[in-house]
Design a protein around this motif. Structure first.
Motif, PDB file in Angstrom:
ATOM      1  N   GLY A  42       0.812  -1.205   0.000  1.00 46.04           N
ATOM      2  CA  GLY A  42       0.000   0.000   0.000  1.00 46.04           C
ATOM      3  C   GLY A  42       0.846   1.256   0.000  1.00 46.04           C
ATOM      4  N   PHE A  43       0.302   2.293   0.605  1.00 50.15           N
ATOM      5  CA  PHE A  43       0.901   3.626   0.508  1.00 50.15           C
ATOM      6  C   PHE A  43       0.831   4.304   1.871  1.00 50.15           C
ATOM      7  CE2 PHE A  43       0.063   8.205  -0.385  1.00 50.15           C
ATOM      8  CZ  PHE A  43       1.289   8.534  -0.939  1.00 50.15           C
ATOM      9  N   GLU A  44       1.922   4.936   2.271  1.00 55.88           N
ATOM     10  CA  GLU A  44       1.941   5.693   3.526  1.00 55.88           C
ATOM     11  C   GLU A  44       2.515   7.080   3.255  1.00 55.88           C
ATOM     12  OE1 GLU A  44       4.443   5.737   7.690  1.00 55.88           O
ATOM     13  OE2 GLU A  44       3.429   3.869   7.149  1.00 55.88           O
ATOM     14  N   VAL A  45       1.885   8.081   3.843  1.00 53.52           N
ATOM     15  CA  VAL A  45       2.373   9.450   3.686  1.00 53.52           C
ATOM     16  C   VAL A  45       2.259  10.158   5.034  1.00 53.52           C
ATOM     17  CG1 VAL A  45       0.087  10.228   2.913  1.00 53.52           C
ATOM     18  CG2 VAL A  45       2.102  11.620   2.405  1.00 53.52           C
ATOM     19  N   LEU A  46       3.275  10.966   5.334  1.00 54.34           N
ATOM     20  CA  LEU A  46       3.299  11.755   6.560  1.00 54.34           C
ATOM     21  C   LEU A  46       3.156  13.219   6.188  1.00 54.34           C
ATOM     22  CD1 LEU A  46       3.730  11.989   9.628  1.00 54.34           C
ATOM     23  CD2 LEU A  46       6.195  12.142   9.177  1.00 54.34           C
ATOM     24  N   TYR A  47       2.115  13.867   6.725  1.00 57.88           N
ATOM     25  CA  TYR A  47       1.858  15.279   6.461  1.00 57.88           C
ATOM     26  C   TYR A  47       2.217  16.112   7.685  1.00 57.88           C
ATOM     27  CZ  TYR A  47      -0.886  13.980   2.322  1.00 57.88           C
ATOM     28  OH  TYR A  47      -1.284  13.498   1.104  1.00 57.88           O
ATOM     29  N   GLU A  48       2.591  17.346   7.391  1.00 53.13           N
ATOM     30  CA  GLU A  48       2.872  18.321   8.451  1.00 53.13           C
ATOM     31  C   GLU A  48       2.134  19.608   8.114  1.00 53.13           C
ATOM     32  OE1 GLU A  48       6.894  18.789  10.587  1.00 53.13           O
ATOM     33  OE2 GLU A  48       6.869  20.435   9.134  1.00 53.13           O
ATOM     34  N   ALA A  49       1.507  20.216   9.109  1.00 54.42           N
ATOM     35  CA  ALA A  49       0.797  21.477   8.874  1.00 54.42           C
ATOM     36  C   ALA A  49       1.780  22.549   8.411  1.00 54.42           C
ATOM     37  CB  ALA A  49       0.089  21.925  10.152  1.00 54.42           C
ATOM     38  N   GLU A 219       3.676  17.642   2.500  1.00 57.05           N
ATOM     39  CA  GLU A 219       4.094  16.251   2.574  1.00 57.05           C
ATOM     40  C   GLU A 219       5.536  16.179   3.064  1.00 57.05           C
ATOM     41  OE1 GLU A 219       4.996  12.777  -0.623  1.00 57.05           O
ATOM     42  OE2 GLU A 219       2.989  13.654  -0.752  1.00 57.05           O
ATOM     43  N   VAL A 220       5.739  15.516   4.197  1.00 54.27           N
ATOM     44  CA  VAL A 220       7.085  15.382   4.763  1.00 54.27           C
ATOM     45  C   VAL A 220       7.802  14.200   4.146  1.00 54.27           C
ATOM     46  CG1 VAL A 220       8.403  15.021   6.893  1.00 54.27           C
ATOM     47  CG2 VAL A 220       6.350  16.444   6.924  1.00 54.27           C
ATOM     48  N   GLN A 221       7.123  13.062   4.092  1.00 48.20           N
ATOM     49  CA  GLN A 221       7.709  11.871   3.489  1.00 48.20           C
ATOM     50  C   GLN A 221       6.596  10.927   3.063  1.00 48.20           C
ATOM     51  OE1 GLN A 221      10.064  10.139   6.660  1.00 48.20           O
ATOM     52  NE2 GLN A 221       8.350   8.902   7.384  1.00 48.20           N
ATOM     53  N   SER A 222       6.904  10.079   2.135  1.00 47.13           N
ATOM     54  CA  SER A 222       5.946   9.064   1.710  1.00 47.13           C
ATOM     55  C   SER A 222       6.708   7.875   1.160  1.00 47.13           C
ATOM     56  CB  SER A 222       4.993   9.621   0.644  1.00 47.13           C
ATOM     57  OG  SER A 222       5.710   9.953  -0.530  1.00 47.13           O
ATOM     58  N   PHE A 223       6.108   6.724   1.233  1.00 48.29           N
ATOM     59  CA  PHE A 223       6.720   5.540   0.640  1.00 48.29           C
ATOM     60  C   PHE A 223       5.641   4.518   0.348  1.00 48.29           C
ATOM     61  CE2 PHE A 223       6.753   4.776   5.189  1.00 48.29           C
ATOM     62  CZ  PHE A 223       6.341   3.460   5.292  1.00 48.29           C
ATOM     63  N   THR A 224       5.953   3.633  -0.549  1.00 52.07           N
ATOM     64  CA  THR A 224       5.026   2.562  -0.910  1.00 52.07           C
ATOM     65  C   THR A 224       5.611   1.227  -0.475  1.00 52.07           C
ATOM     66  OG1 THR A 224       6.021   2.342  -3.111  1.00 52.07           O
ATOM     67  CG2 THR A 224       4.121   3.819  -2.882  1.00 52.07           C
ATOM     68  N   VAL A 225       4.735   0.327  -0.100  1.00 51.32           N
ATOM     69  CA  VAL A 225       5.127  -1.040   0.220  1.00 51.32           C
ATOM     70  C   VAL A 225       4.610  -1.917  -0.905  1.00 51.32           C
ATOM     71  CG1 VAL A 225       4.924  -2.941   1.848  1.00 51.32           C
ATOM     72  CG2 VAL A 225       5.025  -0.583   2.680  1.00 51.32           C
ATOM     73  N   ASP A 226       5.520  -2.521  -1.636  1.00 51.45           N
ATOM     74  CA  ASP A 226       5.121  -3.335  -2.775  1.00 51.45           C
ATOM     75  C   ASP A 226       4.356  -4.565  -2.296  1.00 51.45           C
ATOM     76  OD1 ASP A 226       5.539  -3.770  -5.782  1.00 51.45           O
ATOM     77  OD2 ASP A 226       6.106  -5.701  -4.917  1.00 51.45           O
ATOM     78  N   ALA A 227       3.392  -4.985  -3.089  1.00 50.87           N
ATOM     79  CA  ALA A 227       2.556  -6.126  -2.699  1.00 50.87           C
ATOM     80  C   ALA A 227       3.387  -7.389  -2.507  1.00 50.87           C
ATOM     81  CB  ALA A 227       1.480  -6.370  -3.757  1.00 50.87           C
ATOM     82  N   SER A 228       4.443  -7.570  -3.311  1.00 49.24           N
ATOM     83  CA  SER A 228       5.277  -8.758  -3.164  1.00 49.24           C
ATOM     84  C   SER A 228       5.996  -8.749  -1.830  1.00 49.24           C
ATOM     85  CB  SER A 228       6.293  -8.838  -4.307  1.00 49.24           C
ATOM     86  OG  SER A 228       7.158  -7.708  -4.290  1.00 49.24           O
ATOM     87  N   LEU A 229       6.416  -7.548  -1.372  1.00 52.58           N
ATOM     88  CA  LEU A 229       7.030  -7.441  -0.050  1.00 52.58           C
ATOM     89  C   LEU A 229       6.025  -7.826   1.024  1.00 52.58           C
ATOM     90  CD1 LEU A 229       9.279  -6.633   1.893  1.00 52.58           C
ATOM     91  CD2 LEU A 229       8.507  -4.261   1.703  1.00 52.58           C
TER      92      LEU A 229
END
Length: 409
Positions: A42-49, A219-229
């Motif tokens: 899936g997908f994760e993103v960290l936001y900052e005001a 957006e501070v950082q984001s990354f995806t986790v591949d389905a195979s992982l």
């Protein structure tokens, strides 16, 4: 004699029913449990005001709620949105397929404005009715977004004032269209044209219905986790868990014999009931959750060990098998109860103060403790009593107690 036969028959039927139920329905239950980001990708993103805004915990919660509404537009089940004071929000979307679409949908402010030629704001998104945007079609079959306004008179006055002039419509600072007012519009209905296809029009309507995000986010950082992982992580975790459970089963039967066999049956029942609990609760299972699941098996074993040791103690001081089972079960209750309560308190603290991963761990741990307590106390006692009342168990060796260990007192 009839009662003894009835007890052993009921015991056998109970064991068979558990085995059949577990073997035939576990696959279905597993498929209906929501897997977390680390397991299915899936997908994760960290936001900052963004700097320069007044930020407090309530505004962060309101922003998280607005983000959750947008995530529903993406069709993602069980999103994990965590407020991280003083100014951050973490979003985890398990199973999302289009990461770029997710980032775009979450990042847009979706601030709708109607302006005059000089840029003066005439109407905003707050003037829309709740869920007042929908997809429609114009006279030539092109998709348009139809808007329903809260105050029709206000819009009528604006169209009367700007008759023959364009009223550009903006989403944030992007001009969507600039329709020229051809006539005074009554009824409080407006249209946004210019969408290339139905999907684009529907996305715009969904964004407008979701509303603007209260805080401007960076957006501070984001990354995806591949389905195979995710698949690899899940497979490795399940294999490790299977080895651990098999080792526990071998130890329990080899060391405690008859009570150990009963413990194994109750542990199987515990594992099954915990999976059912996850499915019913709609809980998201993560890697830390699987760790808590396996830890819960260890705690369920601990409850059985405490009860079995108390039974052996009673046998060593000369009690009959029936009396030893009754007294051992009774005297182990408070010890098991106290151990479970203290662990539940620790799990609650983790849930309140922990991050997203720790929350998943704590929920699984607490659910596991409650289920293990019920199986260790209720099911294990019932099965042991059925065996003892059948009068088939007469040798203390089945409880791993030798004759020379039994006191003559």
């Amino acid at each position: 004699m009839k009662e003894r036969k009835r007890n052993i028959v009921f015991f056998i039927l109970l064991v068979v029913a558990i085995i059949v139920l577990v073997s035939t329905t576990t696959g279905y239950i597993w498929k209906n449990i929501t897997l977390g980001l680390d397991l299915q990708g899936g997908f994760e993103v960290l936001y900052e005001a963004a700097p320069g805004q007044k930020v407090n915990t309530q505004m962060l919660k309101d922003t998280a709620a607005a983000l959750n509404t947008r995530i529903n537009v993406l069709g993602v089940s069980e999103p994990d949105i965590t407020v991280e004071p003083p100014n951050r929000i973490r979003v985890q979307l398990a199973g999302v397929k289009d990461k770029n679409k997710a980032r775009e949908m979450l990042g847009k402010q979706a601030k709708l404005t109607f302006r005059d030629a000089s840029g003066k704001v005439l109407l905003t998104g707050s003037d829309l009715k709740e869920n007042g945007a929908k997809v429609d079609y114009d006279q030539i079959g092109q998709p348009v977004v139809t808007l329903q306004l809260k105050n029709p008179d206000k819009f009528t006055n604006i169209t009367r004032q700007y008759l023959g002039q364009p009223i550009p419509i903006y989403l944030d600072e992007q001009q969507l269209s600039a329709p020229v007012v051809q006539q005074v519009i009554t009824g409080g209905t407006a249209q946004i044209t210019g969408q290339k296809n139905v999907e684009e029009a529907q996305q715009l309507a969904d964004l407008l219905n979701a509303g603007a995000i209260p805080l401007k986010l960076n957006e501070v950082q984001s990354f995806t986790v591949d389905a195979s992982l995710g698949d690899d992580s899940l497979r490795d975790s399940l294999v490790a868990g299977a080895y651990a459970v098999i080792g526990i089963f071998i130890f329990m039967i080899g060391f405690y014999r008859l009570p150990g066999l009963v413990s194994v049956i109750t542990l199987i029942c515990y594992s099954y009931l915990l999976l059912v609990t996850f499915m019913v609760m709609g809980a998201t299972l993560t890697l830390p959750g699987i760790a808590a699941f396996i830890l819960g098996i260890g705690m369920a074993v601990d409850a059985n060990i405490i009860m079995n040791e108390r039974i052996r103690e009673e046998l060593r001081i000369g009690k009959s098998i029936k009396a030893a089972v009754r007294l051992g079960s009774k005297r182990s209750f408070l010890t098991i109860f106290d151990a479970n309560i203290t662990t539940i308190i620790a799990g609650v603290v983790l849930f309140i103060f922990g991050t997203a991963a720790l929350k998943g761990f704590s929920v699984t741990l607490i659910a596991g403790i409650i289920v293990s307590f019920l199986t260790a106390i209720a099911l294990s006692r019932m099965m042991m009593n059925l065996i003892i009342r059948s009068n088939l168990v007469k040798n203390p060796a089945l409880f791993r107690v030798r004759e020379d260990e039994i006191s003559d007192l």
